[in-house]
Design a protein around this motif. Sequence first.
Motif, PDB file in Angstrom:
ATOM      1  N   GLU A 153       0.878  -1.167   0.000  1.00  6.28           N
ATOM      2  CA  GLU A 153       0.000   0.000   0.000  1.00  6.28           C
ATOM      3  C   GLU A 153       0.913   1.213   0.000  1.00  6.28           C
ATOM      4  O   GLU A 153       1.792   1.343   0.844  1.00  6.28           O
ATOM      5  CB  GLU A 153      -0.857  -0.024   1.267  1.00  6.28           C
ATOM      6  CG  GLU A 153      -1.764   1.166   1.455  1.00  6.28           C
ATOM      7  CD  GLU A 153      -3.105   0.997   0.753  1.00  6.28           C
ATOM      8  OE1 GLU A 153      -3.806   1.988   0.602  1.00  6.28           O
ATOM      9  OE2 GLU A 153      -3.435  -0.140   0.350  1.00  6.28           O
ATOM     10  N   ALA A 154       0.721   2.069  -0.953  1.00 10.56           N
ATOM     11  CA  ALA A 154       1.625   3.214  -0.999  1.00 10.56           C
ATOM     12  C   ALA A 154       0.942   4.410  -1.612  1.00 10.56           C
ATOM     13  O   ALA A 154       0.015   4.282  -2.404  1.00 10.56           O
ATOM     14  CB  ALA A 154       2.865   2.868  -1.812  1.00 10.56           C
ATOM     15  N   LYS A 155       1.449   5.522  -1.197  1.00 10.85           N
ATOM     16  CA  LYS A 155       0.993   6.754  -1.826  1.00 10.85           C
ATOM     17  C   LYS A 155       1.655   6.807  -3.183  1.00 10.85           C
ATOM     18  O   LYS A 155       2.863   6.634  -3.298  1.00 10.85           O
ATOM     19  CB  LYS A 155       1.455   7.946  -0.993  1.00 10.85           C
ATOM     20  CG  LYS A 155       0.294   8.714  -0.425  1.00 10.85           C
ATOM     21  CD  LYS A 155       0.776   9.980   0.209  1.00 10.85           C
ATOM     22  CE  LYS A 155      -0.381  10.943   0.333  1.00 10.85           C
ATOM     23  NZ  LYS A 155       0.016  12.194   0.971  1.00 10.85           N
ATOM     24  N   VAL A 156       0.839   6.974  -4.185  1.00 11.03           N
ATOM     25  CA  VAL A 156       1.429   6.970  -5.514  1.00 11.03           C
ATOM     26  C   VAL A 156       1.067   8.253  -6.241  1.00 11.03           C
ATOM     27  O   VAL A 156       0.108   8.946  -5.895  1.00 11.03           O
ATOM     28  CB  VAL A 156       0.927   5.766  -6.340  1.00 11.03           C
ATOM     29  CG1 VAL A 156       1.434   4.474  -5.743  1.00 11.03           C
ATOM     30  CG2 VAL A 156      -0.587   5.777  -6.426  1.00 11.03           C
ATOM     31  N   ASN A 157       1.847   8.538  -7.251  1.00  5.71           N
ATOM     32  CA  ASN A 157       1.532   9.675  -8.111  1.00  5.71           C
ATOM     33  C   ASN A 157       0.448   9.225  -9.061  1.00  5.71           C
ATOM     34  O   ASN A 157       0.613   8.252  -9.785  1.00  5.71           O
ATOM     35  CB  ASN A 157       2.763  10.092  -8.910  1.00  5.71           C
ATOM     36  CG  ASN A 157       3.934  10.412  -8.016  1.00  5.71           C
ATOM     37  OD1 ASN A 157       3.841  11.255  -7.127  1.00  5.71           O
ATOM     38  ND2 ASN A 157       5.042   9.723  -8.230  1.00  5.71           N
ATOM     39  N   TRP A 158      -0.647   9.951  -9.039  1.00  9.29           N
ATOM     40  CA  TRP A 158      -1.786   9.555  -9.847  1.00  9.29           C
ATOM     41  C   TRP A 158      -2.115  10.664 -10.834  1.00  9.29           C
ATOM     42  O   TRP A 158      -2.322  11.817 -10.450  1.00  9.29           O
ATOM     43  CB  TRP A 158      -2.987   9.300  -8.922  1.00  9.29           C
ATOM     44  CG  TRP A 158      -4.246   8.965  -9.630  1.00  9.29           C
ATOM     45  CD1 TRP A 158      -5.283   9.810  -9.935  1.00  9.29           C
ATOM     46  CD2 TRP A 158      -4.613   7.689 -10.159  1.00  9.29           C
ATOM     47  NE1 TRP A 158      -6.252   9.142 -10.601  1.00  9.29           N
ATOM     48  CE2 TRP A 158      -5.891   7.845 -10.761  1.00  9.29           C
ATOM     49  CE3 TRP A 158      -3.984   6.434 -10.175  1.00  9.29           C
ATOM     50  CZ2 TRP A 158      -6.544   6.770 -11.375  1.00  9.29           C
ATOM     51  CZ3 TRP A 158      -4.650   5.384 -10.791  1.00  9.29           C
ATOM     52  CH2 TRP A 158      -5.915   5.554 -11.383  1.00  9.29           C
ATOM     53  N   CYS A 159      -2.132  10.301 -12.122  1.00  7.97           N
ATOM     54  CA  CYS A 159      -2.486  11.300 -13.127  1.00  7.97           C
ATOM     55  C   CYS A 159      -3.981  11.224 -13.381  1.00  7.97           C
ATOM     56  O   CYS A 159      -4.488  10.186 -13.802  1.00  7.97           O
ATOM     57  CB  CYS A 159      -1.719  11.079 -14.423  1.00  7.97           C
ATOM     58  SG  CYS A 159      -2.307  12.186 -15.731  1.00  7.97           S
ATOM     59  N   GLU A 160      -4.679  12.320 -13.123  1.00  8.85           N
ATOM     60  CA  GLU A 160      -6.130  12.348 -13.259  1.00  8.85           C
ATOM     61  C   GLU A 160      -6.582  12.136 -14.695  1.00  8.85           C
ATOM     62  O   GLU A 160      -7.592  11.496 -14.951  1.00  8.85           O
ATOM     63  CB  GLU A 160      -6.692  13.686 -12.746  1.00  8.85           C
ATOM     64  CG  GLU A 160      -6.837  13.761 -11.240  1.00  8.85           C
ATOM     65  CD  GLU A 160      -8.012  12.932 -10.714  1.00  8.85           C
ATOM     66  OE1 GLU A 160      -8.348  11.892 -11.304  1.00  8.85           O
ATOM     67  OE2 GLU A 160      -8.583  13.348  -9.688  1.00  8.85           O
ATOM     68  N   SER A 161      -5.833  12.673 -15.632  1.00  9.81           N
ATOM     69  CA  SER A 161      -6.333  12.563 -17.000  1.00  9.81           C
ATOM     70  C   SER A 161      -5.936  11.241 -17.651  1.00  9.81           C
ATOM     71  O   SER A 161      -6.695  10.674 -18.422  1.00  9.81           O
ATOM     72  CB  SER A 161      -5.924  13.777 -17.828  1.00  9.81           C
ATOM     73  OG  SER A 161      -4.653  13.605 -18.355  1.00  9.81           O
ATOM     74  N   CYS A 162      -4.761  10.715 -17.337  1.00  7.69           N
ATOM     75  CA  CYS A 162      -4.380   9.413 -17.893  1.00  7.69           C
ATOM     76  C   CYS A 162      -4.969   8.269 -17.068  1.00  7.69           C
ATOM     77  O   CYS A 162      -4.903   7.118 -17.472  1.00  7.69           O
ATOM     78  CB  CYS A 162      -2.864   9.246 -17.945  1.00  7.69           C
ATOM     79  SG  CYS A 162      -2.012  10.422 -19.005  1.00  7.69           S
ATOM     80  N   LYS A 163      -5.494   8.585 -15.884  1.00  5.73           N
ATOM     81  CA  LYS A 163      -6.053   7.586 -14.974  1.00  5.73           C
ATOM     82  C   LYS A 163      -5.046   6.485 -14.700  1.00  5.73           C
ATOM     83  O   LYS A 163      -5.321   5.302 -14.833  1.00  5.73           O
ATOM     84  CB  LYS A 163      -7.324   6.943 -15.574  1.00  5.73           C
ATOM     85  CG  LYS A 163      -8.413   7.938 -15.877  1.00  5.73           C
ATOM     86  CD  LYS A 163      -9.412   8.023 -14.748  1.00  5.73           C
ATOM     87  CE  LYS A 163     -10.569   8.940 -15.106  1.00  5.73           C
ATOM     88  NZ  LYS A 163     -10.824   9.932 -14.035  1.00  5.73           N
ATOM     89  N   THR A 164      -3.863   6.899 -14.343  1.00  4.52           N
ATOM     90  CA  THR A 164      -2.880   5.877 -14.044  1.00  4.52           C
ATOM     91  C   THR A 164      -1.868   6.373 -13.035  1.00  4.52           C
ATOM     92  O   THR A 164      -1.741   7.568 -12.789  1.00  4.52           O
ATOM     93  CB  THR A 164      -2.147   5.398 -15.314  1.00  4.52           C
ATOM     94  OG1 THR A 164      -1.350   4.263 -14.991  1.00  4.52           O
ATOM     95  CG2 THR A 164      -1.264   6.487 -15.887  1.00  4.52           C
ATOM     96  N   VAL A 165      -1.152   5.401 -12.488  1.00  8.02           N
ATOM     97  CA  VAL A 165      -0.072   5.698 -11.563  1.00  8.02           C
ATOM     98  C   VAL A 165       1.181   6.021 -12.364  1.00  8.02           C
ATOM     99  O   VAL A 165       1.423   5.435 -13.411  1.00  8.02           O
ATOM    100  CB  VAL A 165       0.164   4.468 -10.668  1.00  8.02           C
ATOM    101  CG1 VAL A 165       1.422   4.627  -9.860  1.00  8.02           C
ATOM    102  CG2 VAL A 165      -1.041   4.252  -9.766  1.00  8.02           C
TER     103      VAL A 165
END
Length: 783
Positions: A153-165
């Motif tokens: 479980e980790a805080k990840v960088n999430w791109c809202e528009s690409c919907k991916t980590v």
Amino acid sequence: MSKEYNHRDIEKKWQETWDKNNAYATGNKGAEKRYVLDMFPYPSGQGLHVGHPKGYIATDIYSRFLRIKGYDVLHPMGWDSFGLPAENYAIKTKIHPKETIRKAKIQYKDQIKSLSLSYDWDREITTSDPEYYRWTQWLFLELYKNGLAYKKEAKVNWCESCKTVLANEQVVDNACDRCKGEVIQKSQEQWFFKITEFADDLIKDLKELDWPESTKINQENWIGKSEGAELTFKVKDSNDVIKVFTTRPDTLFGATYMVLAPEHELIEKLKPSIRNWSFVEKYVKKAISKTELERLSDGKDKTGMVLDGVMAINPANNEEIPIFVADYVLSGYGTGAIMAVPAHDDRDREFAEKYDLPIIEVNDGEKLVSSGEFDGVAIEEAKKSITEKVGGIMKTTYRLRDWSVGRQRYWGAPIPIIYCDKCGEVPVPVSDLPVTLPDDVDFVPTGESPLKDSKTFHSVKCPKCDSDAERESDTLDTFVCSSWYFFRFTDPTNFEEFASKKAINDWMPVDMYVGGAEHTVLHLMYSRFITKALKRFGYIDFKEPFDTLRHQGMIIAEDGRKMSKSFNNIVNPDDVIDTYGSDTMRLYEMFMGPFKDSISWSTSNILGVRRFIEKVWRLQDYVTDSSSKELEILLHQTIKKTEEDIKTFKFNTAISSFMVFANKVEEEKKISKDDLKSFLKILSPFAPHITEEMWFALGETTSISKSDWPKYSEDKLSSGKVVIAIQINGKAREEIEINEDENQDSVIEKVKETDSMKKRLEGREIKKVIYVKGKIINIVLGS
RNA sequence: GCCGCGGUGGCGGAAUUGGUAGACGCGCACGACUCAAAAUCGUGUUCCUUACGGAGUGAGAGUUCGAUUCUCUCCCGCGGCACCA
């Protein structure tokens, strides 16, 4: 007179011939081996612009040079074909990425072939082929088996528009590297590779590499080693402790407060003792929900909240000091908590001034003060002794984080893991690889991998207990695919292994690796990590994949901007080749300037190179029985220079020496057949078509590429005569021709006999004479 | 802010164990060829000066017989990192 130079006919003819003869096949039996590699491209639908092939031309010249010198050269090309662009295109157009990639590959290959880049196409690989990614998956399983791939479980960088980590490396200025959209922090179960385990080796081993210094330094900074100490502070009236990492344990007596990162677990634990809990809770919530972007826009204005009611004990002097929570302390680095020394740290000072906390100086720049028994001790020495005194330990910390490799996307290699209710996380048996990508998916991203919706993919039987189970639906970051491809090139059709040990040992490590400087920390570091992991697992015997690395500079558009569709300033290589020819384009891109520099495209400059090519063509008309003595010397010098310049990637100066030579022949209007052949040989790696044509025209019957590199002889590099400068008081005044090995006295005599010098020397005292053999003679006169 | 790289004619650039600054190419000017143009070839082209001479490699200092090259201070441009304790 030779017929007119027609690049279209000549280049087409030889390209067809070479293609038919499989001219670039690897395998020169018994010869010494060299591996020359380009960073393989992502085949985008846009095709190449003139900037792309710059590096390929350089490695091609380098490879052709090595081949003609007699080496067995592995020079392959392939496609880094997984990744977002093709998938995004599929979302928009419903055209399957497979199809997009197939078409783009054809276009790229055509363009590459029109430049006669000498790749061994029998070794072509494509990372989105099941036969390739089966070994990417195998690699994942190896890492998994050895504890280097794990889920957390980790805080990840999430791109809202690409919907991916996104990996840290894919976040640029807190925006998505691809779509420039906002990146937020999100907590999620993620697959990681344990690159941090190799942090120290990744720094240490850089020393041995022949890489651009700036690349090594960037990588070192990225890994960010810092040496310091871990110290423990007690929380007053409690069994809790706060551990901090500091590079300055010597300043411990100046630690007047402590700061916890908002995410620090102790905050929640101390809740019963915290009198202002509601404020603290509010602050923490707000800080955690802040995106990186917001943190940045808040600038350096530090905020924080005191934990009212709890105090820490400074272990050096047992003073009670307050504890704060503040978001200028990062949870992911060190222990997520710091001791604050406002007198000797700018950030702590700013915070202390804002919240009116004591600032105590504990050194005068060299020695400690106000530090009790340590007063007068040198700073460096105090680091150790203070750490010891308070029971701390010396510790090394790295900025590098583990590599997050899972992507909630379709167009990538599926992660070969199965989840079973009974057995838990089960790796797919190697014999079941590859786990192939299904076709029955909807590409539109929902935040979960599209693979979840695939009926053929998602549900499986557990390999261990055969009960119903589910497949992992995340795919691997494309950087995983590209972090081992250079191994596959050594043995691209092996069905049993990722590559045989023999093939790897024959070719690896890569002798010359060329690509853009933008891969400093991404691809290059990942490849080094995978190589080190494979060594640990016993598959290979070396620890670094790329011995020598060179970066090519970009080609900027003629208007000084980056070449881009939106500026409408792209130069298409197909047009350039059609108008001026492939030889001219190759030569021009190398002649523009130093290989590593970014330089603007110039239509008039390419004309200059075309004129040179035509001049070379005319040299056929000057063939006679013999060359002049002078021309012969120049030829030997040119051979020597070309060889040195190719080895050091100074292609621009090699080409200028070709121009000097051709100018000389044109001036003298005569050259022997053998000398012209030698010249064609050294020019052939740069301009393979015209040299092959002229080679055959001179009566040869096998390709110039199968000939040999001409040898220069030391005694033919100079005529024995040399022109040197006469300097008076360090200023050049006159030139004089002398014998190369003439001694100082004899040169001085000659100087004195020179008319213009007589005047200058008349009636003046010669204080000193400096003679640098074959270069200058400097006469120092009294005033 | 920190780390790294760089600054040379009208332009791209060449020359660094300190040794004739401006190779090579572009552009420009003039000439040859041509009815003419293009192409090609030749000559010239750092700046100031008719010349003699002088200045000159971002600025300033230093070391040296001699500095684009080495040292120091500063200015500008580019790349990377960026609250990393």
